[in-house]
Design a protein around this motif. Structure first.
Motif, PDB file in Angstrom:
ATOM      1  N   LEU A 166      46.111  28.910  41.664  1.00 25.39           N
ATOM      2  CA  LEU A 166      45.149  28.598  42.878  1.00 25.39           C
ATOM      3  C   LEU A 166      46.121  28.728  43.987  1.00 25.39           C
ATOM      4  O   LEU A 166      45.768  28.817  45.139  1.00 25.39           O
ATOM      5  N   GLU A 167      47.473  28.402  43.712  1.00 21.54           N
ATOM      6  CA  GLU A 167      48.387  28.386  44.898  1.00 21.54           C
ATOM      7  C   GLU A 167      48.649  29.844  45.523  1.00 21.54           C
ATOM      8  O   GLU A 167      49.139  30.242  46.461  1.00 21.54           O
ATOM      9  N   TYR A 168      48.232  31.039  44.514  1.00 20.49           N
ATOM     10  CA  TYR A 168      48.474  32.436  45.143  1.00 20.49           C
ATOM     11  C   TYR A 168      47.113  33.045  45.228  1.00 20.49           C
ATOM     12  O   TYR A 168      47.094  34.225  45.611  1.00 20.49           O
ATOM     13  N   MET A 169      45.949  32.321  45.585  1.00 22.45           N
ATOM     14  CA  MET A 169      44.788  32.990  46.023  1.00 22.45           C
ATOM     15  C   MET A 169      44.094  31.949  46.725  1.00 22.45           C
ATOM     16  O   MET A 169      43.696  30.831  46.393  1.00 22.45           O
ATOM     17  N   GLU A 170      43.235  32.538  47.924  1.00 27.02           N
ATOM     18  CA  GLU A 170      42.592  31.415  48.716  1.00 27.02           C
ATOM     19  C   GLU A 170      41.153  31.620  48.156  1.00 27.02           C
ATOM     20  O   GLU A 170      40.225  32.217  48.731  1.00 27.02           O
ATOM     21  N   LYS A 171      40.760  31.279  47.000  1.00 31.13           N
ATOM     22  CA  LYS A 171      39.434  31.321  46.470  1.00 31.13           C
ATOM     23  C   LYS A 171      39.389  29.947  45.575  1.00 31.13           C
ATOM     24  O   LYS A 171      40.251  29.143  45.456  1.00 31.13           O
ATOM     25  N   GLU A 172      38.091  29.664  45.306  1.00 35.19           N
ATOM     26  CA  GLU A 172      37.466  28.468  44.721  1.00 35.19           C
ATOM     27  C   GLU A 172      37.721  28.659  43.276  1.00 35.19           C
ATOM     28  O   GLU A 172      37.739  29.818  42.604  1.00 35.19           O
ATOM     29  N   ILE A 173      37.850  27.529  42.620  1.00 33.91           N
ATOM     30  CA  ILE A 173      38.135  27.596  41.143  1.00 33.91           C
ATOM     31  C   ILE A 173      37.165  28.206  40.420  1.00 33.91           C
ATOM     32  O   ILE A 173      37.178  28.757  39.324  1.00 33.91           O
ATOM     33  N   ALA A 174      35.709  28.211  40.553  1.00 31.26           N
ATOM     34  CA  ALA A 174      34.702  28.622  40.136  1.00 31.26           C
ATOM     35  C   ALA A 174      34.672  30.100  40.025  1.00 31.26           C
ATOM     36  O   ALA A 174      34.661  30.979  38.892  1.00 31.26           O
ATOM     37  N   TRP A 175      35.226  30.829  41.324  1.00 32.32           N
ATOM     38  CA  TRP A 175      35.560  32.429  41.240  1.00 32.32           C
ATOM     39  C   TRP A 175      36.627  32.765  40.435  1.00 32.32           C
ATOM     40  O   TRP A 175      36.688  33.832  39.608  1.00 32.32           O
ATOM     41  N   VAL A 176      37.770  32.012  40.528  1.00 34.36           N
ATOM     42  CA  VAL A 176      38.955  32.156  39.638  1.00 34.36           C
ATOM     43  C   VAL A 176      38.523  32.229  38.063  1.00 34.36           C
ATOM     44  O   VAL A 176      38.894  33.219  37.422  1.00 34.36           O
ATOM     45  N   GLY A 177      38.042  31.423  37.619  1.00 36.18           N
ATOM     46  CA  GLY A 177      37.580  31.346  36.355  1.00 36.18           C
ATOM     47  C   GLY A 177      36.863  32.477  35.862  1.00 36.18           C
ATOM     48  O   GLY A 177      36.896  32.997  34.742  1.00 36.18           O
ATOM     49  N   ALA A 178      35.425  32.695  36.691  1.00 34.03           N
ATOM     50  CA  ALA A 178      34.644  33.767  36.475  1.00 34.03           C
ATOM     51  C   ALA A 178      35.410  35.251  36.593  1.00 34.03           C
ATOM     52  O   ALA A 178      35.306  36.018  35.739  1.00 34.03           O
ATOM     53  N   GLU A 179      36.362  35.399  37.383  1.00 28.48           N
ATOM     54  CA  GLU A 179      37.083  36.685  37.636  1.00 28.48           C
ATOM     55  C   GLU A 179      38.134  36.907  36.442  1.00 28.48           C
ATOM     56  O   GLU A 179      38.269  37.871  35.876  1.00 28.48           O
ATOM     57  N   ALA A 180      38.604  35.666  36.036  1.00 29.22           N
ATOM     58  CA  ALA A 180      39.555  35.798  34.860  1.00 29.22           C
ATOM     59  C   ALA A 180      38.677  36.393  33.724  1.00 29.22           C
ATOM     60  O   ALA A 180      39.582  36.980  32.867  1.00 29.22           O
ATOM     61  N   LEU A 181      37.683  35.770  33.166  1.00 22.66           N
ATOM     62  CA  LEU A 181      36.902  36.361  32.334  1.00 22.66           C
ATOM     63  C   LEU A 181      36.453  37.739  32.563  1.00 22.66           C
ATOM     64  O   LEU A 181      36.378  38.468  31.460  1.00 22.66           O
ATOM     65  N   ARG A 182      36.217  38.067  33.616  1.00 20.96           N
ATOM     66  CA  ARG A 182      35.645  39.342  33.977  1.00 20.96           C
ATOM     67  C   ARG A 182      36.869  40.397  33.642  1.00 20.96           C
ATOM     68  O   ARG A 182      36.683  41.354  32.944  1.00 20.96           O
ATOM     69  N   LYS A 183      38.004  40.025  34.054  1.00 27.47           N
ATOM     70  CA  LYS A 183      39.209  41.013  33.860  1.00 27.47           C
ATOM     71  C   LYS A 183      39.553  41.285  32.596  1.00 27.47           C
ATOM     72  O   LYS A 183      39.982  42.158  31.876  1.00 27.47           O
ATOM     73  N   ILE A 184      39.286  39.945  31.700  1.00 23.61           N
ATOM     74  CA  ILE A 184      39.693  39.818  30.319  1.00 23.61           C
ATOM     75  C   ILE A 184      38.655  40.824  29.431  1.00 23.61           C
ATOM     76  O   ILE A 184      38.938  41.364  28.620  1.00 23.61           O
ATOM     77  N   SER A 185      37.392  40.686  29.992  1.00 18.57           N
ATOM     78  CA  SER A 185      36.299  41.611  29.215  1.00 18.57           C
ATOM     79  C   SER A 185      36.424  43.116  29.553  1.00 18.57           C
ATOM     80  O   SER A 185      36.182  43.861  28.638  1.00 18.57           O
ATOM     81  N   GLN A 186      37.319  43.350  30.486  1.00 15.88           N
ATOM     82  CA  GLN A 186      37.560  44.924  30.842  1.00 15.88           C
ATOM     83  C   GLN A 186      38.815  45.346  30.153  1.00 15.88           C
ATOM     84  O   GLN A 186      39.199  46.516  30.474  1.00 15.88           O
ATOM     85  N   ALA A 187      39.672  44.374  29.844  1.00 20.23           N
ATOM     86  CA  ALA A 187      40.899  44.846  29.391  1.00 20.23           C
ATOM     87  C   ALA A 187      40.916  45.561  28.078  1.00 20.23           C
ATOM     88  O   ALA A 187      39.972  45.212  27.296  1.00 20.23           O
ATOM     89  N   PRO A 188      41.899  46.374  27.925  1.00 21.67           N
ATOM     90  CA  PRO A 188      41.588  47.386  26.509  1.00 21.67           C
ATOM     91  C   PRO A 188      42.303  46.564  25.365  1.00 21.67           C
ATOM     92  O   PRO A 188      43.415  46.609  24.853  1.00 21.67           O
TER      93      PRO A 188
END
Length: 315
Positions: A166-188
């Motif tokens: 959260l130090e590196y992005m001006e976003k809410e924790i809910a969005w950070v968690g959802a985005e982390a899972l989205r990127k994991i789901s798209q990772a090879p």
């Protein structure tokens, strides 16, 4: 990231699977010197004072081939002769306590015994789960007497609690968690690796009830449809098959035999996540009905630690 104690087992598995990525992320100079695409994970037991002395189980010990630099002098074996293949041992300790004193005192002893046991150079690393301070780098332990510095022991470390996304992005924790899972789901990555990373994100998201509601709302949108598909891993499919098998046995051979099948499935699921179960947990599991066991297994991915198991909530 807020990290809780007693989660060493989760990180042992994560580091084993993603060790190359871990080393490239924090210690790229060391990563360049090792052949990271092949590792031999060794037994972690050392016996300092055999045959009747105490035994110690180290967290992770891996044997890696050293990458030969074309412009470097040839490596020598223990006898002083050029070695065609040279190896090094990487020793990793995962420390969940809030004090670093104990593990730092033990590391030099571990190094000596590993060095003698393997006859190979050893690279020691500590991963602190709950240390506040520097994020990663080198630490040292000094031993001296009467002003004479007798020994200096250095090791690499990473303090995960200091790596706050959260130090590196001006976003809410809910969005950070959802985005982390989205990127994991798209990772090879294969299904097992995706599950390991996704389970870790879900376990450690520091969310209040309002944030949890926002997080669930985000995951229900089309943007995060891939996350839902990712959750259907071979791991979860195995759990479902275990549940179905237990229920089928209950219908065909009697309710008690079906319950035993589900009990075995529950024990295997929890031991796969957290290692051997304490006697108290096993006793509580044996007291559950078939339906209660099925409910617990189905929701096992939400359990972040054995301490969070709520058997009363199932009854």
């Amino acid at each position: 990231v807020v990290l809780m104690p007693d989660h060493d087992q989760r990180f042992k598995e994560l580091i084993k699977v993603f060790f190359a990525d871990f080393l490239h992320l924090f210690f790229v100079d060391y990563a360049k010197r090792l052949e990271l695409d092949s590792v031999d994970w060794l037994t972690t037991e050392i016996s300092p004072y055999p045959p009747e002395g105490s035994r110690h189980h180290l967290d992770l010990v891996g044997k890696f081939k050293i990458r030969q630099a074309s412009d470097a002098l040839p490596m020598l074996d223990s006898g002083g002769f050029p070695a065609e293949e040279c190896y090094a041992v990487v020793h990793i300790e995962i420390e969940s306590g809030e004090s670093k004193t104990s593990i730092m005192k033990r590391m030099p002893s571990y190094y000596i015994h590993l060095r003698n046991q393997t006859n190979l150079p050893v690279l020691p690393i500590i991963i602190f789960l709950n240390q506040v301070g520097d994020k990663y780098g080198t630490m040292e332990v000094r031993d001296s007497l009467f002003g004479l510095e007798i020994q200096v022991f250095r090791f690499l470390f990473v303090a995960l609690k200091g790596l706050d996304a959260l130090e590196y992005m001006e976003k809410e924790i809910a969005w950070v968690g959802a985005e982390a899972l989205r990127k994991i789901s798209q990772a090879p990555l294969d299904a097992h690796k995706q599950f390991l990373l996704g389970e870790c994100v879900r376990a450690y998201l520091p969310m209040e009830p309002e944030q949890q509601a926002e997080y669930d709302k985000l995951l229900a949108t089309e943007t995060y449809a891939g996350v839902k598909a990712m959750n259907k891993t071979s791991y979860e499919e195995g759990i479902e098959k275990g549940i179905e098998k237990g229920m089928e046995k209950g219908v065909k051979f009697g309710r008690e035999e079906g319950r035993v099948e589900l009990l075995d499935c529950a024990i295997n699921v929890l031991e796969g996540r957290f290692g051997p179960l304490p006697a108290k947990i096993l006793t509580d599991l044996k007291s559950l009905s078939r339906q209660e066991l099925k409910s617990m297994i189905s929701n096992s991915f939400r359990i972040s630690s054995l301490d969070s198991l709520d058997f009363h909530g199932l009854k």
